[in-house]
Motif scaffolding. Structure first.
Motif, short mmCIF file in Angstrom:
data_model
loop_
_atom_site.label_atom_id
_atom_site.label_comp_id
_atom_site.label_asym_id
_atom_site.label_seq_id
_atom_site.Cartn_x
_atom_site.Cartn_y
_atom_site.Cartn_z
N TRP A 98 -13.38 -13.31 38.28
CA TRP A 98 -13.25 -11.90 38.65
C TRP A 98 -14.02 -11.55 39.92
O TRP A 98 -13.76 -10.52 40.52
N VAL A 99 -14.96 -12.39 40.32
CA VAL A 99 -15.83 -12.06 41.46
C VAL A 99 -15.05 -11.76 42.74
O VAL A 99 -15.27 -10.71 43.36
N ILE B 1 -23.06 -13.34 46.18
CA ILE B 1 -22.28 -13.12 47.39
C ILE B 1 -22.87 -11.95 48.17
O ILE B 1 -23.05 -10.87 47.64
N ALA B 2 -23.14 -12.15 49.42
CA ALA B 2 -23.57 -11.09 50.33
C ALA B 2 -24.69 -10.23 49.77
O ALA B 2 -24.64 -9.02 49.84
N SER B 3 -25.70 -10.87 49.22
CA SER B 3 -26.83 -10.14 48.67
C SER B 3 -28.08 -10.52 49.45
O SER B 3 -28.20 -11.63 49.94
N SER B 4 -28.99 -9.58 49.57
CA SER B 4 -30.22 -9.87 50.29
C SER B 4 -31.44 -9.78 49.38
O SER B 4 -32.56 -9.96 49.83
N MET B 5 -31.22 -9.50 48.10
CA MET B 5 -32.30 -9.44 47.11
C MET B 5 -31.75 -9.88 45.76
O MET B 5 -30.56 -9.82 45.53
N LEU C 86 -13.31 -7.59 46.54
CA LEU C 86 -12.20 -6.98 47.27
C LEU C 86 -12.08 -5.50 46.94
O LEU C 86 -11.92 -4.66 47.82
N TRP C 87 -12.19 -5.15 45.66
CA TRP C 87 -12.04 -3.76 45.23
C TRP C 87 -13.28 -2.91 45.50
O TRP C 87 -13.16 -1.76 45.88
N LEU C 88 -14.46 -3.49 45.28
CA LEU C 88 -15.68 -2.69 45.34
C LEU C 88 -16.54 -2.95 46.57
O LEU C 88 -17.57 -2.31 46.75
N GLY C 89 -16.14 -3.90 47.40
CA GLY C 89 -16.92 -4.20 48.60
C GLY C 89 -18.10 -5.09 48.26
O GLY C 89 -18.19 -5.67 47.17
N ILE C 90 -19.05 -5.19 49.19
CA ILE C 90 -20.20 -6.07 48.98
C ILE C 90 -21.48 -5.30 48.73
O ILE C 90 -22.56 -5.86 48.75
N ALA C 91 -21.36 -4.02 48.46
CA ALA C 91 -22.55 -3.23 48.14
C ALA C 91 -23.00 -3.55 46.71
O ALA C 91 -22.72 -4.61 46.19
N GLU C 92 -23.66 -2.65 46.05
CA GLU C 92 -24.20 -2.89 44.72
C GLU C 92 -23.13 -2.94 43.63
O GLU C 92 -23.34 -3.55 42.59
N GLY C 93 -21.98 -2.30 43.83
CA GLY C 93 -20.95 -2.21 42.80
C GLY C 93 -20.60 -3.51 42.12
O GLY C 93 -20.77 -3.66 40.91
N PRO C 94 -20.11 -4.51 42.87
CA PRO C 94 -19.73 -5.75 42.20
C PRO C 94 -20.93 -6.51 41.62
O PRO C 94 -20.80 -7.27 40.67
N LYS C 95 -22.11 -6.31 42.18
CA LYS C 95 -23.30 -7.01 41.67
C LYS C 95 -23.71 -6.46 40.31
O LYS C 95 -24.30 -7.16 39.51
N ILE C 96 -23.38 -5.20 40.06
CA ILE C 96 -23.68 -4.57 38.78
C ILE C 96 -22.56 -4.84 37.79
O ILE C 96 -22.80 -5.17 36.64
#
Length: 190
Positions: A114-115, A138-142, A120-130
């Protein structure tokens, strides 16, 4: 008086340590005997030194905290949605007939699959990480996912193993806390 199996007995806790301690001993033997290079499998002492290094740099607790926050937010959202959906499927036969086959099919899809779609749907901000914690890689700095990938990219196998161990320990701690909460509940969910 407690019911059988309701509380963890001290011997079962000790028995649960046998495999991790045996794995630690095997790890030490394998690295001490030179079966692996330090870049392939650093000794346990090197991983322990990496803990100290990250604490001195003030990074360890930041990574743990941000991953913990993501997990808690994701759990709260997933548990809420699961409770509502589970209640609908469990209480209403027409809803069960309609949704149960699709839910069963979706459960069969590996979480990591699903990642890409979530990114693709939620971008690389916090949304998909949560929503699927694996997206933290992916594309995380913390966070521990970032620490894992960053250590892979920089060749720091000691920190990579530390990240994996921290994820395992935090997962086990969360599991234990949930188990305590269930056992402390005034009802028996079994």
């Amino acid at each position: 008086m407690t019911t059988p199996g309701r509380w963890v007995r001290p011997w079962s806790f000790a028995a649960g340590l046998v495999v991790p301690l045996a794995a630690l001993a095997a790890w030490q033997v394998a690295t001490g005997a030179g079966w692996f290079t330090a870049s392939q499998l650093p000794p346990p002492a090197a991983v322990l030194a990496a803990v100290g290094e990250l604490i001195r740099r003030g990074e360890l607790w930041q990574h743990v905290a941000i991953s913990g926050q993501r997990v808690l937010l994701g759990f709260a959202g997933g548990a809420s949605a699961g409770l509502v959906l589970g209640a609908l499927v469990g209480l209403y036969a027409p809803v069960r007939t309609l949704l149960a086959p699709s839910i069963a099919a979706l459960r069969a899809v590996p979480s990591l699959a699903w990642v890409p779609l979530l990114v693709l749907w939620l971008g690389i901000a916090e949304g998909p990480k949560i929503v699927l914690v694996a997206a933290e890689l992916i594309a995380s700095s913390m966070g521990l996912g970032f620490l894992l990938i960053d250590s892979q990219n920089t060749g720091r196998t000691d920190i990579l193993l530390l990240s994996i161990l921290l994820l395992a320990l935090l997962g086990k701690a969360a599991d234990m806390l949930l188990g305590l909460a269930v056992r402390a509940a005034p009802f028996d969910p079994r």
